[in-house]
Design an enzyme around this catalytic site. Structure first.
Site, short mmCIF file in Angstrom:
data_model
loop_
_atom_site.label_atom_id
_atom_site.label_comp_id
_atom_site.label_asym_id
_atom_site.label_seq_id
_atom_site.Cartn_x
_atom_site.Cartn_y
_atom_site.Cartn_z
N CYS A 272 71.78 -7.32 -21.86
CA CYS A 272 71.49 -6.41 -20.75
C CYS A 272 71.90 -4.97 -21.00
CB CYS A 272 72.12 -6.94 -19.46
SG CYS A 272 73.93 -7.06 -19.51
N HIS A 328 76.38 -7.47 -15.37
CA HIS A 328 74.99 -7.23 -15.72
C HIS A 328 74.75 -5.73 -15.64
CE1 HIS A 328 70.82 -7.74 -16.43
NE2 HIS A 328 70.44 -7.40 -15.22
N ASP A 351 65.35 -2.54 -13.79
CA ASP A 351 66.06 -3.42 -14.71
C ASP A 351 65.13 -3.85 -15.84
OD1 ASP A 351 67.66 -5.24 -15.97
OD2 ASP A 351 68.23 -6.32 -14.16
#
Length: 588
Positions: A272, A328, A351
């Site tokens: 991530c 994250h 994202d």
């Protein structure tokens, strides 16, 4: 009859224009300008002079493989008395002898990309090419950011800090975004050209690049390679054969260069924070203000019911797909949202890590932070998923062999803690949890000894502990899980010499082995934008005994004045991907 200008050459004034448009860090060997802001060029006539009333012509600015008026990828405009900053416009600022100076202003809503500029006076003369970017300095551009210090941080800064770990032990990863390093802007533009929407309908896609929401959504999909020719392949297995571990990376530059050099094949591997960092680089390169965000105890809700449902059998084996990650990382981009109406401008979460599909594509966002905080989950894009990442309730069940389910634990406050980003102009962490949600619980630290985990330490230096308690009176079962982040040893960096452009400096770097065991194959790597000529400098040290200190000296030569960040990476057989950094002010 109108007189035809006898044009010998056109000077696009690369250096002057690029400095005025805050793009000179890309270099001054071509024209790179921003929307809604004029730039100048000089026409050198071979004969005759410019007569405003007698000489008439049009200018044509075109982008995309098949520029068309209907897509807005071809703009035709004439000279006017004064520049208009609302649309494509041009005027003559002065004329001396055989030199005609033109001032040209791109529309603040024009598609970004590579343009050709042509002068049409019956016969057409190509004046040159330029790159057009979003403009956070222009009030009419949707990415306008009023605060100059924020523009320096979120558009111009080539270095940053990424936060990892858990809420009780936040660790810092220095990262080189390097959006102005040689060739990176071209890589970012190529990412747009390789996206499936462009390959299917180039005209419509190039037209869409006027919209910061559209571009951000394309980038969210193209930073990962799921279903397209995206940049990074994700890997959470722990087996990184055929590539490198995600913890190897500390710079977006080498990732983007590898993608370009390998004909747009995916780079292996990312997780991530790597996806987010590369997305930040590309966004800033294109002119969209961007920052990297870390959410601790981040939920992954697979069915969008705003619950993280853990199912276990009697042997404590997981049966479900929902999960909560110890951290994250995603990005936020700054823009207005005319598609949503007033009140939703500002930071938007997106994202690029591939988790769930959105409109059939692995992407997420952008969605206004205000919508997340207020629970306005009908707003686009992907508001329910982002809301669950920071606000989902956790529920745990035991599933018996006969199909019966029993709830045994849960929490309404565990998810979404200590949401963090780098502060503006400072190397400190800013907690922005209040932008996503209202206050919840506090966390408490937990420590264990090295001898308890040395044989099972992971590449990410994380340990997950699980405790189960059964109330003997009520027969209720309670379960708690904590993730512990191991503390990296500190890398000490000392600069020897007077920091000046093109003057060789020496970095004295040292690290103490914190373990009761020797470290072997010890290597230091040095990197920094405008410090190490675009590539890392590596020095091998060998073996460092228990509690001993390794010290090396590495030379480098700065190429650009200003505040720069020198990033150091240390690796060995037992400790790897240890990062350190030092700010260096380079004089002229």
């Amino acid at each position: 009859m109108a007189e035809v200008l006898d044009i010998g050459s056109c000077d696009l004034e690369f250096k002057y224009n690029n400095e005025e448009h805050h793009t000179d860090l890309n270099g001054v060997d071509r024209l790179i300008v921003r929307r809604g802001q004029p730039f100048t060029l000089n026409l050198h006539l071979q004969s005759g002079t410019f007569q405003p009333l007698a000489s008439t012509f049009q200018l044509i600015a075109e982008t995309g493989p098949v520029p068309e008026e209907k897509w807005g990828t071809k703009a035709t405009f004439s000279l006017s008395d004064v520049i208009s900053k609302k649309c494509w416009s041009a005027s003559t600022s002065c004329s001396h002898g055989n030199i005609v100076t033109l001032s040209i202003c791109p529309s603040p809503a024009a598609p970004i990309g590579c343009y050709t500029l042509t002068l049409d006076q019956g016969p057409k003369v190509k004046l040159g090419e330029f790159v057009l970017l979003f403009n956070p300095w222009c009030e009419r551009d949707v990415v306008y950011l009023e605060d100059e210090e924020m523009r320096k941080e979120y558009v111009l800064s080539q270095d940053g800090l990424i936060y990892r770990g858990n809420p009780t032990k936040v660790t810092i990863l220095p990262w080189k975004f390097g959006q102005f390093e040689p060739g990176i802007l071209d890589v970012c533009l190529r990412i747009l050209d390789e996206n499936p929407k462009h390959l299917k309908n180039p005209g419509k896609d190039c037209s869409g690049r006027r919209n910061a929401v559209y571009v951000t959504r394309v980038l969210s999909a193209m930073i990962n390679c799921n279903g397209d020719k995206g940049v990074l392949a994700g890997n959470w297995s722990g087996d990184y054969e055929g590539g490198v571990a995600p913890t190897h990376w500390s710079s977006s530059v080498e990732i983007l260069q590898e993608w370009r050099n390998n004909d747009c094949c995916e780079v292996c591997y990312g997780q991530c924070w790597v996806f987010a960092a590369v997305a930040c680089t590309v966004s800033r390169a294109l002119g969209i203000p961007c920052r990297v965000i870390t959410n601790f105890e981040s939920a992954h809700d697979t069915n969008q019911n705003l619950l993280i449902e853990y199912y276990y059998n009697m042997d404590r084996e997981s049966l479900g797909e929902d999960s909560v990650w110890n951290f994250h990382v995603w990005v936020e981009t700054w823009m207005k949202r005319p598609d949503l109406g007033p009140g939703y401008e500002g930071w938007q979460a997106s994202d690029p890590t591939p988790q769930e599909k959105s409109d059939g594509v692995f992407c997420c966002g952008p969605v206004p932070l205000k919508a997340i905080k207020e629970g306005e989950l009908t707003l686009k894009y992907d508001a329910p998923f982002v809301f669950a990442e920071v606000n989902a309730d956790v529920v745990k069940y035991v599933k018996l062999e006969d199909g019966q389910e029993f709830k045994f634990d849960g929490s309404t406050t565990h998810v979404g803690q200590c949401i963090s980003t780098k502060s503006v102009g400072r190397d400190s962490r800013e907690d922005i949890t209040h932008l996503y949600k209202y206050p919840e619980e506090k966390s408490f630290p937990l420590k264990i000894c090295y001898c308890n985990y040395s044989s099972v330490i992971t590449q990410d230096a994380l340990i997950r502990l699980m405790a189960i308690l059964i109330d003997s009176d009520t027969k209720e079962l309670y379960n708690k899980t904590r993730t512990i982040v191991l503390e990296d040893p500190e890398i000490a960096i000392r600069i020897l010499g007077e920091p000046k452009v093109k003057r060789k400096l020496t970095a004295e770097i040292s690290l103490q082995n914190p373990l009761p065991e020797p470290l072997e194959d010890c290597t230091f790597s040095l990197d920094g934008a405008n410090l190490t000529d675009g590539k890392a400098i590596t020095e091998t040290f060998g073996t460092v005994g228990p509690r001993e200190t390794a010290t090396v000296k590495i030379g480098f030569t700065p190429t650009c004045a200003g505040l720069r960040k020198l990033v150091v990476d240390f690796s060995s057989n037992k400790l790897s991907n240890i990062k350190g950094f030092k700010n260096v002010i380079i004089g002229k």
